[in-house]
Design an enzyme around this catalytic site. Structure first.
Site, mmCIF file in Angstrom:
data_model
loop_
_atom_site.group_PDB
_atom_site.id
_atom_site.type_symbol
_atom_site.label_atom_id
_atom_site.label_comp_id
_atom_site.label_asym_id
_atom_site.label_seq_id
_atom_site.Cartn_x
_atom_site.Cartn_y
_atom_site.Cartn_z
ATOM 1 N N SER A 176 28.035 -16.539 -9.190
ATOM 2 C CA SER A 176 29.177 -17.137 -9.884
ATOM 3 C C SER A 176 29.905 -18.143 -9.009
ATOM 4 O O SER A 176 30.789 -18.846 -9.476
ATOM 5 C CB SER A 176 30.159 -16.042 -10.309
ATOM 6 O OG SER A 176 30.617 -15.338 -9.169
ATOM 7 N N HIS B 208 24.119 -18.086 -15.075
ATOM 8 C CA HIS B 208 25.317 -17.284 -14.819
ATOM 9 C C HIS B 208 25.806 -16.617 -16.093
ATOM 10 O O HIS B 208 26.411 -17.249 -16.964
ATOM 11 C CB HIS B 208 26.417 -18.174 -14.215
ATOM 12 C CG HIS B 208 27.686 -17.428 -13.950
ATOM 13 N ND1 HIS B 208 28.928 -17.975 -14.141
ATOM 14 C CD2 HIS B 208 27.906 -16.143 -13.531
ATOM 15 C CE1 HIS B 208 29.853 -17.078 -13.845
ATOM 16 N NE2 HIS B 208 29.262 -15.959 -13.479
ATOM 17 N N GLU C 126 26.316 -19.993 -18.226
ATOM 18 C CA GLU C 126 26.328 -21.276 -17.530
ATOM 19 C C GLU C 126 24.945 -21.489 -16.904
ATOM 20 O O GLU C 126 24.497 -20.679 -16.089
ATOM 21 C CB GLU C 126 27.405 -21.298 -16.437
ATOM 22 C CG GLU C 126 28.820 -21.330 -17.009
ATOM 23 C CD GLU C 126 29.904 -21.269 -15.939
ATOM 24 O OE1 GLU C 126 30.930 -21.943 -16.106
ATOM 25 O OE2 GLU C 126 29.734 -20.527 -14.946
ATOM 26 N N ASN D 129 34.778 -20.241 -13.550
ATOM 27 C CA ASN D 129 35.442 -19.712 -12.361
ATOM 28 C C ASN D 129 36.287 -20.760 -11.651
ATOM 29 O O ASN D 129 37.335 -20.444 -11.085
ATOM 30 C CB ASN D 129 34.411 -19.127 -11.387
ATOM 31 C CG ASN D 129 33.952 -17.744 -11.815
ATOM 32 O OD1 ASN D 129 34.449 -17.203 -12.793
ATOM 33 N ND2 ASN D 129 33.014 -17.173 -11.102
#
Length: 596
Positions: A121, A142, A154, A192
């Site tokens: 991540s 991800h 992702e 993130n």
């Protein structure tokens, strides 16, 4: 034609790895699930069984489908079991050296055509890929936690990832029923990078004793509609994991101080306060791994006990202003049983506000949310006036006039002369310093901010803003009034943006910077935050609703107060405002709304 993945391998069977195994097996794909030891393998098996059994109990998975799912999973110790799979996804802890060792070993074990993927991540997919002799077949996939539930994936390509590999993985995501966003290898990717700056900022607020953990979390849930408050979310993620992600993003992402982990975070990790998994983080939990919060030494007292602390009796309230906010606040107080004096600049404005309140109350009756008798009683409690002198005997004045400091200061100077001693004087400002308004009076101890959210009759949150001159009695009175209105009052200091705007707008600004850098599209960024983080709206949807000019003004205020480079308004936001693209109200903002 995208390649057909008939068998995939998953390395690491923690919460995330076991979830990824379930996603593939649910969709008819055989899975080789690998761990480092038999005990670790057994823990992964237990996690998978528990998740699928819960899905059956909730009626979301048939028992026969669960059994078929488990038959598709082959558990094994050691990477050698992956010699014939089509794709491997690694889901081990976020340590670069560990991941590089695993990828070097996978490179040796797997067939030459096998795609090697990492679920990282925050780490560099490129740095992981160079541990292999096939960096063109290495990609980031991800998933978000919990993987069986969260729709977003992702897909992270490096500068050397083959386009065919990207296309094959995108097709696989579609087969799994996921929404993928494909992006380049950058610290934090989309979700993130936007989420953790906000979480870190919230920890900083808590560390500085600006507001309590409960008030910070309540503010973001009730003020922004988020599924969890930031500190509760940190506990869920794990403070050690959050620290690693922030530290990596800070070092890889241009050393933006907003990603430099707040010192408190490192102290808590060192002390073993890791969140839910250790039973204690920002909150205390029933036991390690439990989601149930239990009281501890910092849990606030029951509301009624806390509010008895010097709160003054309030029966009659004055509301000054004629805009949407003033109208909503009049309705809220009248429905809650208070006598209300509405003061506007002129008889015509009073008539307009009166009609607006009647219309809103009538809508409540039509929708079955308000009885006709209650509507009539509420209207009967309101006195309409065009002169401030009628506020001479009220117990509380709420000011909701234009957001101009000179206007508010002049109004408060007048209220200071007219109102009786002991009256609480409240401003609904969302951006101006409350202390500036308070010092226009001879009684700054009686002045407080009561920041209602729009529309006031609907939104459950009120920010109670105390200045360094506000007395404890005034704060207690403001909290008691919020409770009597059925609102949640959160107490904070007199700083730009208070809680909600100070946490929300830098996140929105970061999203604009991400778009400006051509890292991703507005649609993909909105998808990432809605599907990956459970936000009710994506950042660009929200900016267009709020208004780009309003957003820019708030961001400028935050930047001027904090002088933090990471808070500087994104040039793209300034350019759009200059061009008159202000969002839905001008039918053009980040998106074109002219045909909607």
């Amino acid at each position: 034609m995208a390649r057909d993945f008939s068998t995939v391998g998953v390395v690491g069977l923690g919460t995330m790895g076991a979830g990824i195994v379930e996603v593939f097996a649910r969709n008819g794909i055989d899975v080789v699930a690998v761990e480092i030891s038999e005990p670790a393998l057994e823990r992964g098996r237990v996690t998978l069984t528990g998740s699928t059994d819960r899905a059956v109990a909730k009626g979301k998975l048939a028992a026969a489908d669960r059994d078929a799912l488990h038959e598709r999973v082959h558990f094994a110790v050691g990477l050698d079991a992956l010699h014939s799979v089509d794709l491997v996804i690694e889901a081990v802890p976020e340590h670069l050296d560990l991941k590089q060792r695993i990828f070097a070993e996978l490179d040796r074990v797997c067939r030459p055509e096998t795609i090697l993927a990492t679920n990282t991540s925050s780490l560099s997919v490129t740095e992981i890929s160079v541990a292999t002799s096939r960096p063109n077949q290495v990609i980031g996939i991800h998933f978000f936690n919990p993987a069986p539930v969260m729709k977003l994936v992702e897909v992270v390509r490096t500068v050397v990832t083959s386009p065919e590999v990207v296309a094959d993985v995108e097709a696989l995501c579609a087969r799994l029923g996921k929404v993928d966003v494909t992006i380049n290898d950058r610290a934090g990717f989309i979700a993130n990078a936007l989420l953790f700056g906000y979480l870190n900022h919230a920890v900083g607020m808590f560390e500085s004793h600006y507001a309590t953990r409960e008030d910070i979390d309540a503010a973001m849930k009730l003020g922004c509609g988020l599924p969890m408050g930031p500190l509760a979310l940190m506990d869920l993620i794990g403070l050690d994991t959050a620290y690693e992600i922030l530290d990596t993003m800070y070092r890889r992402g241009g050393r933006d101080r907003r990603h430099a982990p707040v010192p408190l975070l490192k102290q808590m990790v060192t002390a073993g306060l890791l969140g839910r998994k250790s039973g204690r983080g920002f909150y205390t939990y029933e036991r390690p791994g439990s989601p149930k919060v239990v009281p501890d030494e910092t849990t606030p007292l029951a509301t009624d006990t806390a509010l008895a602390d010097g709160a003054r009796a309030i029966t009659k309230v004055g509301v000054v202003g004629s805009g949407t906010m003033a109208t909503g606040i009049i309705e809220v107080f009248a429905k809650a049983g208070y006598e209300v004096v509405s003061v506007t600049r002129g008889v015509e404005k009073s008539a307009t506000v009166c009609e607006a309140v009647k219309t809103s109350l009538n809508k409540g009756v039509v929708r079955g949310k308000l009885a006709e008798d209650d509507r009539d009683a509420a209207l009967g409690r309101i006195t309409w006036s065009a002169t401030l002198d009628h506020l001479a005997d009220v117990d509380l004045v709420v000011e909701a006039v234009i957001e101009e400091l000179s206007v508010k200061k002049a109004l408060f100077a007048s209220l200071d002369e007219i109102c009786k001693p002991g009256v609480v004087l409240a401003t609904t400002t969302s951006s101006l310093p409350v202390i500036d308004v308070a010092m226009a009076t001879q009684r700054p101890a009686d002045v407080v901010g009561l920041h209602f959210f729009n529309p006031a009759p609907v939104m459950p949150l009120v920010e109670v803003v105390r200045t360094i001159r506000t007395s404890p009695e005034t704060t207690a009175t403001a909290r008691a009034v919020c409770a009597a209105l059925g609102k949640t009052g959160v107490v904070c200091g007199d700083r730009s943006g208070f809680i909600v705007n100070a946490l929300l707008f830098p996140y929105l600004n970061d999203a604009v910077k991400m778009l400006e850098a051509s890292y991703s599209t507005a649609d993909d960024i909105d998808h990432a935050m809605k599907l990956g983080c459970g936000y009710p709206m994506g950042p660009f949807e929200l900016l267009d609703v709020v208004g780009l000019d309003v957003s820019l003004a708030i961001q400028r205020e935050l930047y001027l107060e904090l002088r933090e480079p990471g808070f500087a308004p994104a040039p793209l936001l300034e350019h759009l405002v200059t061009a008159g693209y202000l969002g839905r109200k001008t039918r053009r903002g980040f998106r074109d709304h002219s045909h909607r």
